[in-house]
Motif scaffolding. Sequence first.
Motif, PDB file in Angstrom:
ATOM      1  N   ASN A  47      -6.110  -3.817   2.108  1.00 61.54           N
ATOM      2  CA  ASN A  47      -5.402  -5.048   1.722  1.00 61.54           C
ATOM      3  C   ASN A  47      -5.946  -6.317   2.360  1.00 61.54           C
ATOM      4  O   ASN A  47      -5.756  -7.398   1.805  1.00 61.54           O
ATOM      5  N   LYS A  50      -7.945  -9.285   0.640  1.00 59.70           N
ATOM      6  CA  LYS A  50      -7.478  -9.805  -0.645  1.00 59.70           C
ATOM      7  C   LYS A  50      -7.093 -11.283  -0.503  1.00 59.70           C
ATOM      8  O   LYS A  50      -6.857 -11.775   0.602  1.00 59.70           O
ATOM      9  N   HIS A  83     -13.441  -5.573  -0.196  1.00 57.29           N
ATOM     10  CA  HIS A  83     -12.498  -5.437  -1.324  1.00 57.29           C
ATOM     11  C   HIS A  83     -11.342  -6.411  -1.148  1.00 57.29           C
ATOM     12  O   HIS A  83     -10.651  -6.314  -0.154  1.00 57.29           O
ATOM     13  N   GLN A  89      -3.678  -9.362  -8.847  1.00 59.96           N
ATOM     14  CA  GLN A  89      -2.569  -9.030  -7.936  1.00 59.96           C
ATOM     15  C   GLN A  89      -2.862  -9.562  -6.545  1.00 59.96           C
ATOM     16  O   GLN A  89      -3.983  -9.858  -6.191  1.00 59.96           O
ATOM     17  N   GLN A  90      -1.799  -9.594  -5.740  1.00 60.93           N
ATOM     18  CA  GLN A  90      -1.919 -10.050  -4.361  1.00 60.93           C
ATOM     19  C   GLN A  90      -2.638 -11.404  -4.290  1.00 60.93           C
ATOM     20  O   GLN A  90      -3.499 -11.641  -3.444  1.00 60.93           O
ATOM     21  N   GLU A 132     -10.214  -5.133 -11.783  1.00 61.45           N
ATOM     22  CA  GLU A 132      -9.173  -4.917 -12.801  1.00 61.45           C
ATOM     23  C   GLU A 132      -8.995  -6.095 -13.772  1.00 61.45           C
ATOM     24  O   GLU A 132      -7.901  -6.588 -13.989  1.00 61.45           O
ATOM     25  N   GLN A 207     -12.297   3.478  -9.907  1.00 58.58           N
ATOM     26  CA  GLN A 207     -11.276   3.699  -8.885  1.00 58.58           C
ATOM     27  C   GLN A 207     -10.878   5.175  -8.799  1.00 58.58           C
ATOM     28  O   GLN A 207     -10.733   5.728  -7.717  1.00 58.58           O
ATOM     29  N   GLU A 239     -11.803   4.626  -5.226  1.00 60.65           N
ATOM     30  CA  GLU A 239     -10.411   4.697  -4.745  1.00 60.65           C
ATOM     31  C   GLU A 239      -9.788   6.051  -5.078  1.00 60.65           C
ATOM     32  O   GLU A 239      -8.618   6.144  -5.478  1.00 60.65           O
ATOM     33  N   TRP A 279      -8.701   6.805  -1.390  1.00 62.13           N
ATOM     34  CA  TRP A 279      -7.814   5.655  -1.144  1.00 62.13           C
ATOM     35  C   TRP A 279      -6.732   6.072  -0.156  1.00 62.13           C
ATOM     36  O   TRP A 279      -5.623   6.354  -0.500  1.00 62.13           O
TER      37      TRP A 279
HETATM   38  O1  G3I Z   1       2.242  -7.977   3.404  1.00 61.41           O
HETATM   39  C1  G3I Z   1       3.584  -7.619   3.125  1.00 61.41           C
HETATM   40  C2  G3I Z   1       4.396  -7.641   4.392  1.00 61.41           C
HETATM   41  O2  G3I Z   1       4.451  -8.954   4.883  1.00 61.41           O
HETATM   42  C3  G3I Z   1       5.786  -7.099   4.084  1.00 61.41           C
HETATM   43  O3  G3I Z   1       6.511  -7.002   5.274  1.00 61.41           O
HETATM   44  C4  G3I Z   1       5.704  -5.736   3.450  1.00 61.41           C
HETATM   45  C5  G3I Z   1       7.056  -5.187   3.058  1.00 61.41           C
HETATM   46  O4  G3I Z   1       6.981  -4.394   1.889  1.00 61.41           O
HETATM   47  O5  G3I Z   1       4.924  -5.820   2.278  1.00 61.41           O
HETATM   48  C6  G3I Z   1       3.600  -6.219   2.555  1.00 61.41           C
HETATM   49  O6  G3I Z   1       2.870  -6.266   1.380  1.00 61.41           O
HETATM   50  C7  G3I Z   1       2.509  -4.998   0.832  1.00 61.41           C
HETATM   51  C8  G3I Z   1       0.997  -4.871   0.892  1.00 61.41           C
HETATM   52  O7  G3I Z   1       0.582  -3.694   0.221  1.00 61.41           O
HETATM   53  C9  G3I Z   1       0.459  -4.832   2.311  1.00 61.41           C
HETATM   54  O8  G3I Z   1       0.963  -3.720   2.991  1.00 61.41           O
HETATM   55  C10 G3I Z   1       2.985  -4.965  -0.607  1.00 61.41           C
HETATM   56  O9  G3I Z   1       4.397  -4.931  -0.635  1.00 61.41           O
HETATM   57  C11 G3I Z   1       2.418  -3.753  -1.310  1.00 61.41           C
HETATM   58  O10 G3I Z   1       2.721  -3.846  -2.694  1.00 61.41           O
HETATM   59  C12 G3I Z   1       0.917  -3.713  -1.140  1.00 61.41           C
HETATM   60  O11 G3I Z   1       0.457  -2.557  -1.807  1.00 61.41           O
HETATM   61  C13 G3I Z   1      -0.940  -2.488  -1.977  1.00 61.41           C
HETATM   62  C14 G3I Z   1      -1.314  -2.547  -3.454  1.00 61.41           C
HETATM   63  O12 G3I Z   1      -2.722  -2.423  -3.586  1.00 61.41           O
HETATM   64  C15 G3I Z   1      -0.882  -3.857  -4.096  1.00 61.41           C
HETATM   65  O13 G3I Z   1      -1.123  -3.798  -5.454  1.00 61.41           O
HETATM   66  C16 G3I Z   1      -1.415  -1.156  -1.414  1.00 61.41           C
HETATM   67  O14 G3I Z   1      -1.165  -1.116  -0.011  1.00 61.41           O
HETATM   68  C17 G3I Z   1      -2.904  -0.978  -1.691  1.00 61.41           C
HETATM   69  O15 G3I Z   1      -3.291   0.310  -1.303  1.00 61.41           O
HETATM   70  C18 G3I Z   1      -3.150  -1.158  -3.176  1.00 61.41           C
HETATM   71  O16 G3I Z   1      -4.527  -1.009  -3.429  1.00 61.41           O
HETATM   72  C19 G3I Z   1      -4.944  -1.135  -4.808  1.00 61.41           C
HETATM   73  C20 G3I Z   1      -6.364  -1.648  -4.791  1.00 61.41           C
HETATM   74  O17 G3I Z   1      -6.457  -2.822  -4.036  1.00 61.41           O
HETATM   75  C21 G3I Z   1      -6.876  -1.877  -6.209  1.00 61.41           C
HETATM   76  N1  G3I Z   1      -6.726  -0.701  -7.009  1.00 61.41           N
HETATM   77  C22 G3I Z   1      -5.394  -0.091  -7.026  1.00 61.41           C
HETATM   78  C23 G3I Z   1      -4.933   0.175  -5.598  1.00 61.41           C
HETATM   79  C24 G3I Z   1      -3.602   0.889  -5.579  1.00 61.41           C
HETATM   80  O18 G3I Z   1      -2.600   0.077  -6.116  1.00 61.41           O
END
Ligand code: G3I
Length: 322
Positions: A47, A50, A83, A89-90, A132, A207, A239, A279
């Motif tokens: 993450n 990003k 990455h 997203q994000q 994506e 992925q 991934e 992943w």
């Molecule tokens: O940063 C916040 C934090 O401040 C907060 O306290 C916490 C509470 O839920 O959330 C944190 O954000 C989370 C973030 O990961 C960091 O941990 C998000 O909610 C969560 O949705 C996010 O998920 C990530 C996801 O991408 C987002 O789409 C996953 O960890 C990560 O493994 C995933 O990775 C993606 C690849 O980048 C692209 N391909 C798909 C893959 C799986 O979705």
Amino acid sequence: YAQLHTLAKAAGLKYFGTATDNNELTDTALVAALSNTSEFGQITPGNSQKWDSIEPSPNTFAFTNGDVVTALAKKNAQMLRCHTLVWFQQLPAWVQNGTWTKETLTAALQNHVTKTVTHYKGQCYSWDVVNEALEQDGTFRKSVFFTTIGEDYIRIAFEAAAAADPDTKLYYNDFSIENPSPKTTAALNIVKSLKASGTKIDGLGLQSHFIVGSTPSKEVQIANLKSFTALGVEVAITELDIRMTLPSTAALNSQQSVDYQNSVAACVEVENCVGVTVWDFDDKYSWVPSTFPGTGSACLFNENLVRKEAYFGAVAGITGAS
Ligand code: G3I
């Protein structure tokens, strides 16, 4: 005994690696396993590179979390897949909800890519430049980038990345492109059109977020990987995880092991498939259960860092590949 990265290197890959994330790095047992370089020769920050993490407000860059992961890789002499630069997203709110023109968003995108790639210059084996960009039907995803700039945002991102670090490999990365489909055709077209415009693209990341029992066969994955390498790019499995509906059963676990074996073997058997990244390697930190409730056990190691049947499937995929 020989472990994944050591075996992968012996079989001709550049690496076997894993994603990790900052919140995992206070877990000393996890860090010890992650830092075992005969197992993992490559790390992807899950993450912390990003856009929302790196540039939370306009032109204010926050590299600290990304730097923690890249420093660990450097300390361990592990390769880095960096990455990701441009993803729908994000995104921070200022990008997602900004009032943009084509010109202003292009400038913001170029600035983000240039400053981020420059900061990590020399450290990244590769960058996932655009992640994506496609819908399942093969049309472009209606991200803020596409709706404001048009598909040219992809070329603009690759050009900026190439200018900032000519030595890192530039990848397009996506999911559900592991077998032939309209989306896969569209990904092939992205590679073709970048090449046609003289834009540097070095790799295609598949992925491979799979479901136990419904992964493409080894033969299908091989043919599909070759459809990309035929265009003159390398490929990587970026991934990989293979989730199941819980609870796990003996039958699901052995099917999962076969599924891991097939994907890993496909990469080993394709010239210019450079490596496999899982992943997260352990179920404790996998993204799967929170995103797909009722499913999980997608990784090679369990919550207690014990190697699962899946792990030995991956090993067999490397050593048994013909
Ligand atoms: O940063 C916040 C934090 O401040 C907060 O306290 C916490 C509470 O839920 O959330 C944190 O954000 C989370 C973030 O990961 C960091 O941990 C998000 O909610 C969560 O949705 C996010 O998920 C990530 C996801 O991408 C987002 O789409 C996953 O960890 C990560 O493994 C995933 O990775 C993606 C690849 O980048 C692209 N391909 C798909 C893959 C799986 O979705």
